[in-house]
Design a protein around this motif. Structure first.
Motif, PDB file in Angstrom:
ATOM      1  N   UNK A   1      -3.360  -5.064  -3.633  1.00 16.74           N
ATOM      2  CA  UNK A   1      -1.920  -5.025  -3.608  1.00 16.74           C
ATOM      3  C   UNK A   1      -1.380  -6.453  -3.478  1.00 16.74           C
ATOM      4  N   UNK A   2      -0.353  -6.745  -4.253  1.00 15.25           N
ATOM      5  CA  UNK A   2       0.268  -8.074  -4.209  1.00 15.25           C
ATOM      6  C   UNK A   2       1.095  -8.223  -2.941  1.00 15.25           C
ATOM      7  N   UNK A   3       1.205  -9.461  -2.487  1.00 14.35           N
ATOM      8  CA  UNK A   3       1.921  -9.766  -1.254  1.00 14.35           C
ATOM      9  C   UNK A   3       3.356  -9.230  -1.292  1.00 14.35           C
ATOM     10  N   UNK A   4       4.049  -9.419  -2.424  1.00 12.80           N
ATOM     11  CA  UNK A   4       5.436  -8.988  -2.554  1.00 12.80           C
ATOM     12  C   UNK A   4       5.564  -7.474  -2.448  1.00 12.80           C
ATOM     13  N   UNK A   5       4.549  -6.747  -2.907  1.00 17.19           N
ATOM     14  CA  UNK A   5       4.579  -5.288  -2.855  1.00 17.19           C
ATOM     15  C   UNK A   5       4.483  -4.761  -1.428  1.00 17.19           C
ATOM     16  N   UNK A   6       3.975  -5.575  -0.523  1.00 19.99           N
ATOM     17  CA  UNK A   6       3.851  -5.155   0.870  1.00 19.99           C
ATOM     18  C   UNK A   6       5.211  -4.860   1.492  1.00 19.99           C
ATOM     19  N   UNK A   7       6.274  -5.499   0.999  1.00 22.55           N
ATOM     20  CA  UNK A   7       7.618  -5.271   1.537  1.00 22.55           C
ATOM     21  C   UNK A   7       8.083  -3.840   1.322  1.00 22.55           C
ATOM     22  N   UNK A   8       7.439  -3.122   0.410  1.00 24.51           N
ATOM     23  CA  UNK A   8       7.807  -1.735   0.124  1.00 24.51           C
ATOM     24  C   UNK A   8       6.990  -0.730   0.935  1.00 24.51           C
ATOM     25  N   UNK A   9       5.986  -1.197   1.660  1.00 26.99           N
ATOM     26  CA  UNK A   9       5.149  -0.304   2.468  1.00 26.99           C
ATOM     27  C   UNK A   9       5.974   0.310   3.598  1.00 26.99           C
TER      28      UNK A   9
END
Length: 151
Positions: A1-9
């Motif tokens: 998972x990309x770092x930016x996608x973590x904001x959606x977790x």
């Protein structure tokens, strides 16, 4: 998972780390709590590159942790902690407590004293109902409304 996608977790720890989980970001905040307010002051205090510093300051402003404003005296804009920014202080103090316990073989390099009584500041995790001090062994995560909304 990309770092930016973590904001959606659906996890408040993960989302917070997306904003605060970089050493330079935490050091910028440490400097802000120490009274540093101007770009050049942060750069001198930290020895950080201009581009990296600007990136961290922009992120903190974007997330409402710092606000950029004109000073009453002088021409250079200042970065000031917001109420949301002040709420980061216990996180830094938790790092300080852990560092004093595990990374300071000669003892704490700095004491953070209560201005009124000169006692030492520490972070404590406690139950909001019974007020008992807690450790990880005492806590059980369970799904909250933010997780259930994702399902």
């Amino acid at each position: 998972m990309r770092y930016e996608e973590l904001a959606e977790e659906p996890c408040s720890i993960t989302r917070s780390l997306v904003v605060l989980g970089d050493r330079w970001t935490l050091l910028v905040l440490k400097a802000a709590f120490s009274g540093v307010r101007r770009f050049n002051g942060f750069q001198n205090y930290l020895g950080i590159s201009r581009g990296r510093l600007q990136d961290r300051l922009d992120r903190l402003v974007e997330h409402g942790i710092l606000v950029k404003q004109k000073p009453e005296v002088g021409v250079h804009e200042e970065y000031r902690l917001t109420a949301k920014g002040h709420e980061v202080y216990p996180i830094l103090m938790a790092f300080k407590d852990w560092g004093d316990a595990h990374m300071a073989p000669d003892g704490p390099p700095v004491y953070y004293r209560h201005r009124d009584c000169e006692g030492e500041a520490h972070v404590h995790l406690a139950c909001d109902r019974c007020e008992h001090e807690l450790t990880a062994r005492d806590v059980v995560p369970e799904a909250g409304p933010g997780m259930l909304a994702q399902m």
